[in-house]
Design a protein around this motif. Structure first.
Motif, PDB file in Angstrom:
ATOM      1  N   UNK A   1     -11.313  33.113   4.266  1.00 20.74           N
ATOM      2  CA  UNK A   1     -10.797  31.949   4.991  1.00 20.74           C
ATOM      3  C   UNK A   1      -9.677  31.272   4.212  1.00 20.74           C
ATOM      4  N   UNK A   2      -9.802  31.233   2.882  1.00 24.14           N
ATOM      5  CA  UNK A   2      -8.736  30.650   2.052  1.00 24.14           C
ATOM      6  C   UNK A   2      -7.453  31.473   2.154  1.00 24.14           C
ATOM      7  N   UNK A   3      -7.593  32.782   2.168  1.00 18.23           N
ATOM      8  CA  UNK A   3      -6.408  33.644   2.293  1.00 18.23           C
ATOM      9  C   UNK A   3      -5.725  33.420   3.645  1.00 18.23           C
ATOM     10  N   UNK A   4      -6.521  33.316   4.704  1.00 23.39           N
ATOM     11  CA  UNK A   4      -5.944  33.100   6.031  1.00 23.39           C
ATOM     12  C   UNK A   4      -5.230  31.753   6.103  1.00 23.39           C
ATOM     13  N   UNK A   5      -5.827  30.709   5.496  1.00 22.45           N
ATOM     14  CA  UNK A   5      -5.173  29.391   5.465  1.00 22.45           C
ATOM     15  C   UNK A   5      -3.871  29.445   4.673  1.00 22.45           C
ATOM     16  N   UNK A   6      -3.894  30.143   3.550  1.00 22.60           N
ATOM     17  CA  UNK A   6      -2.716  30.208   2.683  1.00 22.60           C
ATOM     18  C   UNK A   6      -1.542  30.889   3.395  1.00 22.60           C
ATOM     19  N   UNK A   7      -1.821  31.911   4.175  1.00 20.52           N
ATOM     20  CA  UNK A   7      -0.764  32.656   4.866  1.00 20.52           C
ATOM     21  C   UNK A   7      -0.283  31.934   6.115  1.00 20.52           C
ATOM     22  N   UNK A   8      -1.053  30.994   6.614  1.00 20.83           N
ATOM     23  CA  UNK A   8      -0.673  30.265   7.825  1.00 20.83           C
ATOM     24  C   UNK A   8       0.363  29.202   7.460  1.00 20.83           C
ATOM     25  N   UNK A   9       1.588  29.265   7.994  1.00 25.94           N
ATOM     26  CA  UNK A   9       2.624  28.282   7.638  1.00 25.94           C
ATOM     27  C   UNK A   9       2.315  26.874   8.133  1.00 25.94           C
ATOM     28  N   UNK A  10       1.309  26.713   8.959  1.00 24.41           N
ATOM     29  CA  UNK A  10       0.913  25.373   9.391  1.00 24.41           C
ATOM     30  C   UNK A  10       0.037  24.686   8.354  1.00 24.41           C
ATOM     31  N   UNK A  11      -0.652  25.480   7.524  1.00 24.54           N
ATOM     32  CA  UNK A  11      -1.683  24.936   6.643  1.00 24.54           C
ATOM     33  C   UNK A  11      -1.370  25.118   5.169  1.00 24.54           C
ATOM     34  N   UNK A  12      -1.066  26.362   4.762  1.00 22.56           N
ATOM     35  CA  UNK A  12      -0.814  26.712   3.358  1.00 22.56           C
ATOM     36  C   UNK A  12      -2.003  26.301   2.481  1.00 22.56           C
ATOM     37  N   UNK A  13      -1.803  25.404   1.520  1.00 20.10           N
ATOM     38  CA  UNK A  13      -2.886  25.050   0.596  1.00 20.10           C
ATOM     39  C   UNK A  13      -3.571  23.733   0.976  1.00 20.10           C
ATOM     40  N   UNK A  14      -3.347  23.252   2.187  1.00 25.62           N
ATOM     41  CA  UNK A  14      -3.849  21.932   2.566  1.00 25.62           C
ATOM     42  C   UNK A  14      -5.375  21.860   2.533  1.00 25.62           C
ATOM     43  N   UNK A  15      -6.041  22.913   2.968  1.00 24.63           N
ATOM     44  CA  UNK A  15      -7.499  22.881   3.076  1.00 24.63           C
ATOM     45  C   UNK A  15      -8.178  23.799   2.063  1.00 24.63           C
ATOM     46  N   UNK A  16      -7.467  24.159   1.011  1.00 25.53           N
ATOM     47  CA  UNK A  16      -8.040  24.960  -0.062  1.00 25.53           C
ATOM     48  C   UNK A  16      -8.341  24.026  -1.230  1.00 25.53           C
ATOM     49  N   UNK A  17      -9.541  24.123  -1.775  1.00 28.36           N
ATOM     50  CA  UNK A  17      -9.909  23.259  -2.898  1.00 28.36           C
ATOM     51  C   UNK A  17      -8.973  23.494  -4.082  1.00 28.36           C
ATOM     52  N   UNK A  18      -8.719  22.443  -4.842  1.00 27.20           N
ATOM     53  CA  UNK A  18      -7.735  22.500  -5.926  1.00 27.20           C
ATOM     54  C   UNK A  18      -8.070  23.568  -6.959  1.00 27.20           C
ATOM     55  N   UNK A  19      -9.346  23.730  -7.268  1.00 23.77           N
ATOM     56  CA  UNK A  19      -9.731  24.707  -8.276  1.00 23.77           C
ATOM     57  C   UNK A  19      -9.647  26.139  -7.780  1.00 23.77           C
ATOM     58  N   UNK A  20      -9.404  26.334  -6.461  1.00 22.50           N
ATOM     59  CA  UNK A  20      -9.320  27.674  -5.895  1.00 22.50           C
ATOM     60  C   UNK A  20      -7.885  28.113  -5.636  1.00 22.50           C
ATOM     61  N   UNK A  21      -6.943  27.189  -5.696  1.00 25.50           N
ATOM     62  CA  UNK A  21      -5.560  27.512  -5.330  1.00 25.50           C
ATOM     63  C   UNK A  21      -4.979  28.589  -6.248  1.00 25.50           C
ATOM     64  N   UNK A  22      -5.167  28.469  -7.554  1.00 30.22           N
ATOM     65  CA  UNK A  22      -4.592  29.449  -8.487  1.00 30.22           C
ATOM     66  C   UNK A  22      -5.173  30.838  -8.258  1.00 30.22           C
TER      67      UNK A  22
END
Length: 277
Positions: A109-130
């Motif tokens: 789900x984090x990968x799908x959010x990251x690839x979505x240009x509407x969302x990117x890292x908005x809904x990914x927890x800070x410790x998971x972004x890297x």
């Protein structure tokens, strides 16, 4: 169903009270209170259910934002809620958390959010972004290496025949054209991947109502590697409703009166049914 019962409770009571044998079925105030508590907890979920079950374009990338909104707003306990309403909301949230708590599911789900240009890292927890960035870069490098390895044999098989070719006439622009710089000497693969990823993250997020696949189609030249990952992750629907509707469509086509249809013709009819306006 519960909402309709609450709306028509007076009419229901009048109809039932007309028959002496069924007067005991008239809803009491305790019954109505229970129905109101259940309706108060479930009614907000109806709009999300309809939206997530859409066919026009609902990607799996929207699952995590919806879960976040349910936890923080829609299913959040309020002061005016009854004890039953609070209990129902709590049980629903516990079920959702249990359903999506698997680490592999969360990463997907984090990968799908990251690839979505509407969302990117908005809904990914800070410790998971890297970690997600590292995985995206590794998949981009894998895609680039696969394309490079498949292009080399093709270039060898498409060598021009050994015969004299007519000399092409030079244009004025050819005198100003610089010699191409080899990719390996200009930028290492990992550096190119990192540059493309950073450029994507710095780009402006699109509106939540836009189609992300249409955006990737317009920007596939700017982000050639990321656009391939977008096709991999964003093609997954948010729910099984579209595929279930497809099976229903097939059942409406292959009826008892049309059991002799060939499989290829059934495929064509289903395709036309789902794609013709």
């Amino acid at each position: 169903m519960i909402e309709r019962v609450l709306e028509q409770q007076r009419a229901i009571s009048d109809v039932i009270s007309a028959d002496k044998k069924s007067r005991h079925l008239i809803p009491t105030w305790q019954d109505l209170e229970v129905l109101e508590s259940v309706n108060q907890a479930l009614h907000p979920l109806q709009d999300f259910t309809d939206a997530l079950s859409g066919e026009s374009y609902v990607s799996v990338s929207y699952v995590k934002p919806v879960l976040h909104l349910l936890k923080t707003s829609v299913l959040a306990e309020k002061e005016e809620d009854s004890d039953l309403t609070k209990s129902i909301k709590k049980k629903i949230l516990e079920y959702l958390i249990t359903t999506y708590e698997n680490p592999a599911t969360q990463e997907h789900l984090d990968m799908a959010c990251f690839i979505d240009p509407r969302l990117k890292v908005s809904y990914i927890s800070t410790d998971r972004v890297s970690d997600i960035k590292t995985r995206v870069m590794s998949e981009m490098e894998a895609v680039a290496q696969k394309e490079r390895s498949s292009a080399e044999p093709e270039a060898q098989t498409n060598d021009p025949p050994n015969r004299p070719l007519k000399k092409a006439k030079k244009s004025l622009g050819s005198f100003f054209k610089a010699a191409p710089i080899p990719t390996s000497s200009f930028m290492h693969l990992s550096q190119a991947v990192e540059a493309e990823l950073n450029s994507y993250l710095l780009s402006t997020a699109i509106d939540s109502e836009e189609d992300p696949l249409a955006w990737w189609k317009r920007h596939k030249i700017t982000f050639p590697l990321l656009s391939k990952l977008a096709r991999k992750y964003l093609c997954i629907p948010a729910s099984s409703s579209p595929s279930e509707r497809l099976f229903s469509t097939s059942g409406n086509i292959v009826t008892c009166q049309r059991t002799c249809l060939k499989p290829w013709r059934v495929n064509m009819l289903v395709f036309l049914t789902k794609n013709l306006p």
